[in-house]
Scaffold this motif. Structure first.
Motif, short mmCIF file in Angstrom:
data_model
loop_
_atom_site.label_atom_id
_atom_site.label_comp_id
_atom_site.label_asym_id
_atom_site.label_seq_id
_atom_site.Cartn_x
_atom_site.Cartn_y
_atom_site.Cartn_z
N ARG A 126 -9.78 3.67 4.29
CA ARG A 126 -9.92 4.75 5.85
C ARG A 126 -9.72 5.78 5.69
O ARG A 126 -10.17 6.48 5.82
N ALA A 127 -8.88 5.97 4.98
CA ALA A 127 -8.34 6.73 4.39
C ALA A 127 -9.38 7.59 2.88
O ALA A 127 -8.91 8.91 2.25
N ARG A 128 -10.28 7.35 2.16
CA ARG A 128 -11.11 7.24 1.02
C ARG A 128 -10.82 6.90 -0.33
O ARG A 128 -11.08 8.12 -0.44
N TRP A 129 -9.25 6.43 -0.09
CA TRP A 129 -8.29 6.10 -1.19
C TRP A 129 -9.18 5.38 -2.06
O TRP A 129 -9.86 4.32 -1.76
N MET A 130 -9.93 5.23 -3.49
CA MET A 130 -10.80 3.95 -4.13
C MET A 130 -9.62 3.29 -4.72
O MET A 130 -8.42 4.18 -5.38
N HIS A 131 -8.94 2.35 -4.59
CA HIS A 131 -8.54 1.01 -5.22
C HIS A 131 -8.90 0.56 -6.70
O HIS A 131 -9.87 0.28 -6.67
N GLY A 156 1.13 -1.63 -0.41
CA GLY A 156 -0.14 0.23 0.11
C GLY A 156 0.77 1.37 -0.22
O GLY A 156 0.41 2.12 -0.22
N LEU A 157 2.38 1.11 0.21
CA LEU A 157 2.96 2.55 0.06
C LEU A 157 3.09 2.84 -1.51
O LEU A 157 3.13 2.34 -2.36
N THR A 158 3.51 4.47 -1.67
CA THR A 158 3.31 4.97 -2.79
C THR A 158 4.86 4.66 -3.17
O THR A 158 5.75 4.85 -2.41
N LEU A 159 4.66 4.57 -4.93
CA LEU A 159 6.09 4.03 -5.76
C LEU A 159 6.63 4.67 -5.87
O LEU A 159 5.71 6.33 -5.79
N PRO A 160 7.50 5.13 -6.22
CA PRO A 160 8.39 5.94 -7.41
C PRO A 160 8.29 6.41 -8.49
O PRO A 160 7.10 5.52 -8.64
N ARG A 161 7.57 7.90 -8.81
CA ARG A 161 7.70 7.73 -10.69
C ARG A 161 8.47 6.23 -11.51
O ARG A 161 9.11 6.53 -10.95
N GLY A 162 7.76 5.94 -12.32
CA GLY A 162 8.11 5.24 -13.14
C GLY A 162 8.06 3.88 -12.91
O GLY A 162 8.80 3.24 -13.70
N GLU A 163 7.86 3.68 -11.33
CA GLU A 163 7.09 2.19 -11.06
C GLU A 163 6.00 1.58 -11.20
O GLU A 163 5.32 2.41 -11.15
N PRO A 164 6.04 0.17 -12.10
CA PRO A 164 4.19 -0.34 -11.83
C PRO A 164 3.60 -0.21 -10.41
O PRO A 164 4.62 -0.73 -10.12
N GLY A 165 2.38 -0.23 -10.24
CA GLY A 165 1.43 -0.23 -8.69
C GLY A 165 0.30 -0.41 -10.09
O GLY A 165 0.03 -0.17 -10.63
N GLU A 166 -0.58 -0.40 -8.28
CA GLU A 166 -1.87 -0.21 -8.94
C GLU A 166 -2.39 1.07 -8.04
O GLU A 166 -2.16 1.96 -7.33
N LEU A 167 -3.35 1.49 -9.27
CA LEU A 167 -3.18 3.51 -9.07
C LEU A 167 -4.63 3.09 -8.71
O LEU A 167 -5.94 2.55 -8.26
N CYS A 168 -4.56 4.59 -7.08
CA CYS A 168 -5.83 4.72 -6.05
C CYS A 168 -5.72 6.20 -7.01
O CYS A 168 -5.03 6.86 -7.34
N THR A 169 -7.22 6.43 -6.10
CA THR A 169 -7.46 7.98 -6.37
C THR A 169 -8.49 8.46 -4.92
O THR A 169 -9.12 7.57 -4.58
N ARG A 170 -8.74 9.49 -4.69
CA ARG A 170 -9.27 10.09 -3.71
C ARG A 170 -9.59 11.74 -3.86
O ARG A 170 -9.14 12.21 -4.63
N GLY A 171 -11.19 11.90 -3.24
CA GLY A 171 -11.59 12.76 -3.58
C GLY A 171 -13.07 13.75 -3.80
O GLY A 171 -13.77 11.68 -3.74
N TYR A 172 -12.90 14.40 -4.27
CA TYR A 172 -14.95 14.60 -4.17
C TYR A 172 -15.00 13.47 -5.20
O TYR A 172 -16.82 13.42 -4.83
N SER A 173 -14.75 13.22 -6.01
CA SER A 173 -15.90 12.06 -7.18
C SER A 173 -15.30 10.59 -6.92
O SER A 173 -16.58 10.28 -7.08
N VAL A 174 -15.25 10.39 -5.16
CA VAL A 174 -15.24 8.58 -5.30
C VAL A 174 -16.79 8.78 -4.54
O VAL A 174 -17.25 9.59 -3.71
#
Length: 553
Positions: free
Chosen positions: A413-418, A378-396
């Protein structure tokens, strides 16, 4: 020796000097209509019907009052099962004004799926077309109605049912409608859209006014929409692409919605663009491919086109280039998203280089955050490395309707959509989608979860076990391929036989195109089916190497 520079994380937030809209869909629509009552709002090309913003507001209010008279109110669920017709749009805005939750039903659904959605959402009123293409909606509704306890009223478009509802609305009290509208909150649920579920049944993504109003608004802004724009919408209204990016993208920016036909037809779409001088055109890649391949393509006057959106499936690079060169859509954009995020999270911009616009899904949307994480930690990867895209904000989304456990699996729990999608973010924040963690198949813009198809195939008397995967397809992006093992003594099974068994029970796009009869499935040492290996083998067995080699954004 100096320390190495810290790696930049794959995180981006959409800073914007344009604030989010803080009103309901009804209030926003009324505000735009009051500002430009004589501007054209809606055109239905096949029937020639036209509405200005002033007359559309009047008809929306009439339908809203008619639905109130039918006993609907805030929080009640109303289903809509119809192709792209003007009445769909009227119902969309009318339900928003009274606070009823609009439940979109896929026009391709058959009885099995219709019955599930009617019951799962507790739909009390269903607005439907009588039929479309080979689907007898009226007949299917009668078939499932005895098993749907909540359903008390069916209103068929184009019949006395609809006329009576409208007549009742004309007698209604508009002051009462205004009073009810003033009691709604932008955070109220207003729409349920079903996405195929990994458990074998669809899940109802529940969206608020705030979710979809703002997403439509910012999609339109990034396309540069003004009241001078006319947007051709051949993508289905039941999907976010049609009702949010299309309808709400137009009305929040004062543009014109153009309906080229009830279902997609390349000739009807090109005719509508030319006839109505459309400045923007929407579509999934398969739609643009069909338009570009029309034998009479060069005879259509498409010089009015400026922009548009390609989304819903991986976008082939060569198709994007043709859309720019041959259709004149020099400002065309690619959007990436999912129903659960209203839908758009990233979008290319008109001033992005052609290479960016044909090979990525753009940068983060205004007021939205995206990050690429390690799926295991679940840790954020450095740019250029592939991983799961998560999104958060008014749109979730608010969550899956009546499924808190499924909601908790998708939104942390932090309202990130996986999203379940694998992506890479480059140094400038552009995102490229490289695959999917889950085995969801996207066929021509339709999200399909193999588990649902597998569970259906288990009901076939000759099938012992079934595994469904997506295989590459030049036209649809992906097609379904079923690997099956047969019961002892069962006769030979063909793709045609499976198609016959599924016709009328499953939506057409969920019926596997390919069927491979095997003795066993490739398995891991722990007993899990290796779908990656199945896909590779299927490409080889079905001779799909050319489709697999196509470059996509």
């Amino acid at each position: 020796m100096s320390a190495a520079a810290p790696l930049v994380p794959s995180y981006a937030s959409g800073t914007s000097d344009v604030p989010l809209l803080g009103d309901t869909i009804g209030d926003n629509f009324d505000r735009v209509a009051a500002a430009q009552p004589d501007a054209e709002a809606l055109v239905e090309v096949p029937t020639g019907r036209r509405w200005t913003y002033g007359t559309l507001r009047e008809d929306v209010d009439t339908v809203a009052l008619g639905l109130l008279a039918a006993g609907l109110g805030k929080g009640d669920r109303i289903g809509i099962w119809a192709p792209n017709v003007a009445e769909w749009t009227l119902v969309q805005y009318a339900t928003a004004k009274i606070g009823a939750i609009l439940v979109n039903i896929n026009p391709a659904y058959r009885t099995h799926e219709l019955e599930f959605v009617l019951n799962q959402a507790g739909i009390s009123v269903l607005v439907a077309a009588t039929s479309f293409k080979t689907s007898d909606y009226a007949g299917m509704i009668e078939q499932v109605r005895p098993r749907c306890e909540a359903l008390r009223t069916v209103i068929l478009i184009g019949t006395p049912d609809w006329d009576e509802m409208v007549a009742a609305g004309r007698q209604g009290d508009r002051a009462e409608l205004a009073r009810l509208q003033a009691q709604l909150s932008p955070d109220d649920p207003i729409n349920i859209q079903y996405t195929s579920g990994t458990t074998g049944f669809p899940k109802g993504a529940t969206l608020s006014h705030h979710n979809i109003l703002n997403n439509g608004y910012f999609v339109g802004r990034l396309c540069g929409y003004t009241p001078d724009d006319r947007v051709c919408i051949p993508v289905p209204f039941y999907h976010c692409f049609g009702m949010v990016m299309g309808n709400l993208g137009c009305t929040t920016n004062g543009a014109t919605m153009v309906i080229p036909g009830p279902g997609f037809d390349p000739k009807a779409t090109l005719t509508a663009v030319a006839q109505e001088r459309c400045t923007s055109l929407y579509g999934v890649p398969t739609m643009f491919i069909a338009e570009l391949n029309d034998p009479e393509f060069d005879s259509y006057g498409l010089s009015s086109l400026r922009t548009g959106i390609m989304a819903g499936s991986p976008c082939p690079v060569e198709v994007m280039k043709q859309v720019v060169d041959r259709m004149g859509m020099t400002e065309v954009t690619i959007c990436y998203g999912m129903t659960e995020t209203s839908p758009v999270s990233t979008q290319t911009r008109a001033d992005d280089s052609l290479e960016r616009r044909v090979s990525t899904v753009g940068r983060v949307h205004p007021h939205v955050e995206v990050k690429i994480v390690d799926p295991d930690t679940g840790l954020t990867l450095p740019r250029g490395e592939p991983g799961e895209l998560c999104t958060r904000g008014y749109s979730v989304m608010l969550g899956y309707w009546d499924e808190p456990e499924k909601t908790a699996e998708a939104i942390d729990r932090a309202r990130w959509m996986h999203t379940g999608d694998l992506g890479v973010m480059d140094g400038d924040g552009y995102v490229n989608i490289t695959g999917r963690i889950k085995d969801m198949v996207i066929r021509g813009g339709e999200n399909i979860y193999p588990r649902e198809i597998e569970e259906f195939l288990y009901t076939h008397p000759d099938i012992l076990d079934a595994q469904v995967i997506g295989v590459p397809d030049a036209r649809y992006g992906e097609e379904l391929c079923a690997w099956v093992t047969l019961r002892e003594g069962a006769p030979e099974l063909t793709a045609e036989g499976v198609r016959e068994f599924a016709t009328g029970k499953l939506a057409h796009y969920k019926i596997p195109r390919y069927v491979l009869v095997v003795e066993e499935f490739p398995m891991t040492v722990t007993g899990k089916v290796r779908k990656v290996e199945m896909r590779e083998k299927s490409v080889e067995l079905l001779d799909l190497g050319d489709a697999a080699a196509m470059r996509n954004a």
